[in-house]
Design an enzyme around this catalytic site. Sequence first.
Site, short mmCIF file in Angstrom:
data_model
loop_
_atom_site.label_atom_id
_atom_site.label_comp_id
_atom_site.label_asym_id
_atom_site.label_seq_id
_atom_site.Cartn_x
_atom_site.Cartn_y
_atom_site.Cartn_z
N ASP A 215 -2.20 0.82 -2.54
CA ASP A 215 -1.17 1.67 -3.32
C ASP A 215 -1.61 2.20 -4.61
O ASP A 215 -0.89 3.14 -5.38
CB ASP A 215 0.05 0.65 -3.33
N SER A 239 6.67 5.86 -4.30
CA SER A 239 6.27 5.73 -2.98
C SER A 239 7.49 5.66 -1.95
O SER A 239 8.32 5.22 -2.25
CB SER A 239 5.53 4.79 -2.68
N GLN A 289 0.42 7.74 2.83
CA GLN A 289 1.55 7.57 2.14
C GLN A 289 2.20 8.93 2.01
O GLN A 289 1.38 9.76 1.59
CB GLN A 289 1.15 6.92 1.04
#
Length: 300
Positions: A215, A239, A289
């Site tokens: 991430d 996110s 993502q």
Amino acid sequence: MTDDTWTPPSPETLAAALVDLLDVEEIDTDLYRGARNPGGKGRVFGGQVIAQALQAAQRSTEGKAAHSIHAYFMRAGDEQHPIVFRVVRDFEGKSFATRRVVALQKGQPILNLAASFQVEEDGLHHHDAMPADIPPPENLTSESELRREQAHEIPEKFREMFLRRRSPIDIRPLYPRSWFTPVKRDPVNYSWFRCVAPIGDDPATHRAVLAYASDMALMATSMMPHGVNWMTPGMQSASLDHALWLHEPVRADEWLLYATDSPWAGHGRGMNRGSIYTRDGRLVASVAQEGLIRMRSEHR
């Protein structure tokens, strides 16, 4: 003024603290509690919630290894409270198993995660080649050093916090970013990363640390063509989801290359993709993502 007597934690301390942070506590059958990040303030890092949720799912599974996770963020986590993870065992087959995990704070869901597990087996094999001509990590500057180099750009009231931040993940970007004066560039990036010290041999721990690190340095890719980042006045970023496919066994305390790109952005969202390679060129994980990259109208 900064406190010159402050001693930064050792790499071994940072690595051990990360393992402890991701080591969820079982409080009942299929119910786990994730620790708070000591000294954490504000919003919980999304990679922490993903990694702790993965650990909860892994604790409910034996004889099979996680090969894919798909997560949706719903609310920002609060560093002031622990996170509770509820696991649902949707399927248990001979070769595959699936788990659902809901991460909760104060009774409210902050993340949903689905994970699939598989018994190890042989099969047809191919993979994309690692990008060529990427300098080795030893030839690149770590982000912690880049922070010190840019200290003069930081307002004094924020300088101590900015310089004291120590990550358990050593990231060495090919294209060093500027937190304060970002410039427009193509949405492609490469970074070497690894845990700052050895973390033992438990494969589940290495998968969790990889999920944590995946991430990092990802959503920023979709902002590069626009010359903005999360510190740009008026920029709202977060996110929205996160998908990780674990192709091969991996050690998160050895150097890995994170190659990222962004094929699209629009409507306040940016799409990001990542491929993670070992130093010898094996593709060990793929990532995708979508993130919120909204410039508030009053700052346009």
